[in-house]
Design a protein around this motif. Structure first.
Motif, mmCIF file in Angstrom:
data_model
loop_
_atom_site.group_PDB
_atom_site.id
_atom_site.type_symbol
_atom_site.label_atom_id
_atom_site.label_comp_id
_atom_site.label_asym_id
_atom_site.label_seq_id
_atom_site.Cartn_x
_atom_site.Cartn_y
_atom_site.Cartn_z
ATOM 1 N N GLN A 53 0.803 -1.076 0.026
ATOM 2 C CA GLN A 53 0.021 -0.021 0.057
ATOM 3 C C GLN A 53 0.958 1.216 0.115
ATOM 4 O OE1 GLN A 53 -2.666 -0.668 3.250
ATOM 5 N NE2 GLN A 53 -3.987 -1.611 1.856
ATOM 6 N N TRP A 57 0.516 5.251 -7.229
ATOM 7 C CA TRP A 57 -0.294 4.751 -8.295
ATOM 8 C C TRP A 57 0.429 4.827 -9.741
ATOM 9 C CZ3 TRP A 57 -4.661 2.660 -7.001
ATOM 10 C CH2 TRP A 57 -5.512 2.372 -7.828
ATOM 11 N N GLY A 58 0.419 3.768 -10.461
ATOM 12 C CA GLY A 58 1.040 3.645 -11.756
ATOM 13 C C GLY A 58 2.290 2.646 -11.670
ATOM 14 N N PRO A 92 -6.663 -2.252 -5.911
ATOM 15 C CA PRO A 92 -5.772 -1.190 -5.476
ATOM 16 C C PRO A 92 -4.654 -1.750 -4.617
ATOM 17 C CG PRO A 92 -8.088 -0.186 -5.421
ATOM 18 C CD PRO A 92 -8.091 -1.931 -5.583
ATOM 19 N N TYR A 93 -3.294 -1.531 -5.178
ATOM 20 C CA TYR A 93 -2.130 -1.859 -4.451
ATOM 21 C C TYR A 93 -2.051 -3.469 -4.120
ATOM 22 C CZ TYR A 93 -2.690 2.982 -3.129
ATOM 23 O OH TYR A 93 -2.969 4.303 -2.964
#
Length: 172
Positions: A53, A57-58, A92-93
């Motif tokens: 986490q 992002w990316g 996400p993550y």
């Protein structure tokens, strides 16, 4: 702030930021025997998941893996050779991928573990390797020898994937 306390603060911040990049992972496997009559071969399906986490992002994640095992006289770590596959984002993550291999066949080498490293590529192009230790050639290993191997005649994996214990292998 004294010079000594400023050095202590910098060291504390560096250690905090380094540990913040540590990821979590899970490995599960299931196996089948590809014939209920005369033995032909056994196949394993391994699902690997990585979560971090703290990554921006990316970020892209890749799995570099090989099979560990051997014969009665030799052992090996990265058969047939290291293979790299992209681990797509699954949430996400979270990144993950699934790999399969024949791990046992008549008169051939037997695989007993998947050996792997996570290659993490940040959006700016820099990269690091998540391998569980600081050794030069270290890696993770997940042994699947305790996974049940039911026989099937259609080549389809059955049953629930079993969680595998992950160990780190130190190699310099």
């Amino acid at each position: 702030m004294t010079k000594v306390s400023s050095h202590v603060l910098v060291l504390a911040l560096m250690l905090t930021s380094t540990s913040a990049l540590a990821g979590e992972q899970w490995v599960q496997a299931r196996a089948i025997l590809n014939s209920c009559g005369y033995f032909s071969n056994a196949q394993v399906e391994v699902t690997l998941s990585y979560r971090n986490q703290d990554l921006p992002w990316g970020t892209s994640v890749y799995l570099i893996y090989g099979w560990g095992g051997g014969t009665t006289t030799t052992s090996f770590d990265w058969a047939p050779q290291p293979t790299t596959v992209q681990a797509p984002a699954t949430a996400p993550y979270h990144w993950g991928t699934k790999v399969t291999s024949i791990f046992r066949a008549r008169s051939s080498t037997t695989y007993s573990s998947i050996n792997y490293v996570w290659k993490v590529v940040l959006p700016d192009g820099s990269e690091f390797y998540e391998k569980g230790n600081g050794s030069t050639y270290g890696y993770y290993a997940a042994d699947f020898t305790a996974v049940p191997v039911p026989c099937v005649n259609d080549g389809q994996f059955t049953g629930t994937p079993q969680p595998l214990a992950i160990t780190t292998v130190v190699k310099n």
